[in-house]
Design an enzyme around this catalytic site. Sequence first.
Site: not given
Length: 514
Positions: A363, A387, A458, A461, A484, A493
């Site tokens: 990110r 995150k 992004h 990614r 994730h 995806y």
Amino acid sequence: MSSRSFASFEPAPRRTEDPPIPDALLTAFLSSLSSEGAACSVVYGAAVRHFLHWLDLQGIAIRTLDDRVVRRFEKHRCRCHRYSAQQAVYKADIAARVRRFIRFLEDRGYIAVGDGQADIGKHLAAYSAKIADQMFTRGTARNYRSDAEHFTAWLRVSRLALGDVDAELIERYAHHDCRCPVYRKRGKLVRSGTKRRRRCAQSFVEFLRTRGAIAPLVPVAETDPHMSAYLAWLKQHRGASDETIRRYRSDITRLTPMLGEPSQWDAAILRSAFERRSKETPGSVSLLVTIMRSYIRFLIGQGECRPALLHAIPSVQRYRLSNLPRYVDAATIERIIAACGTHRPVEVRDKAIILLLARLGLRAGDVRDMRLDDIDWRGGYVRVKGKTRRPDRLPLPQDVGDAILAYLATARPRSGEEHLFLRALAPFTPFVSSAEIAGIVSRVLDRGAIEGVPSGSHIFRHSLATNMLRAGAGLESVGTILRHSSPETTAIYAKVDLPMLTKIAQPWPGDLPC
């Protein structure tokens, strides 16, 4: 400081004896100008003689001189013998020279300038050294130095001390109608716009705060006790990051004027405020619901509002699988990487950033926050917090490592900063926003004339996940690389893996359509 400066910054202590007669003062003043040539003495001598003649006519004492007196002199309808024609043509020039004469009297102690000016010269010298250490370009460094000098000259003209400096005073300085005794050309100050004045003055004031010459800023206390308690609760009990707290505070602050006191809330008031706020930011409606419900739950726990109000905020229908992730194919990713030059330091830095985004799917915030010690060269991996603020380790591909090493060896400025990537222009500070990383991506696309690619960082990614799936990687592997926390996040995806979907697609039931 600039050799053209007309200002000195260390006035002598106030003299107790009466100043010499005007002719003696004029002679001393002109003697101080001897190094600037005979022509300078002639023009300054004429202006000061005119001023002294006017003072005698008005009965104004030398010790009482200040900028208000000079303004009166500048505006007076001159009927002075032998001076009226000169005053009519060169008012601004004469006033500027008179101000330099008054500065001379202040420096000799014949005119009191107040407290707080004694150490200005030392502060300016230290500030000049700091500017030199930050390796600004010659023009930028000159701007910062000259505006710091201009600011101190304005403080003296306005009879203000360093202790009086605040944000309002800086704004006054930025917009003031300048009559300061600093370098001028034909009576006018060398061009310095409002924005530059404000920016340079703020820089100098921050420097003075670090030296203790000006009291540090006191953080503004939160006026709303409910908000103050809520923010502390988010920090201490929910472990929210500073960015999350900033966003929550911003949205709730905008809602508060619409809501009033929590004890007066009802469902109609909450729904009306939510409707008005959601129209202002339609793209963030779901986040607004989360923020409002979080705040209401906190207030319910504190006994400030009724528990039933938690159900007053309407739900927002979200379809997680309604859109396809935007991506570009592997060939286009390679074209973007190839568009990164290596001829200038900024291009070397940008290539290292693009490779981190493209090969590891980081990110923008991960790249912004990356530090020098996050890279283990012997182990061949890089630490990324992400995150969750829980560090993960990702393998460091060869081309990424080579690009980072080239940046460290040839392009990164010499700095004590721990962040890996720094701005390419002085003072070489780290990036402060993820938007700056997105700007780098945009510039690389422009340099390579690559069109049709979604903007933003992004996209790398999404493209990495999509291309990995199409190459045969499993969802678990993709989720590990993208870090994730839930397999459901990675599953989105699978919608763009068209070859896989073709294999499992069922035939259309019934007859073929006509």
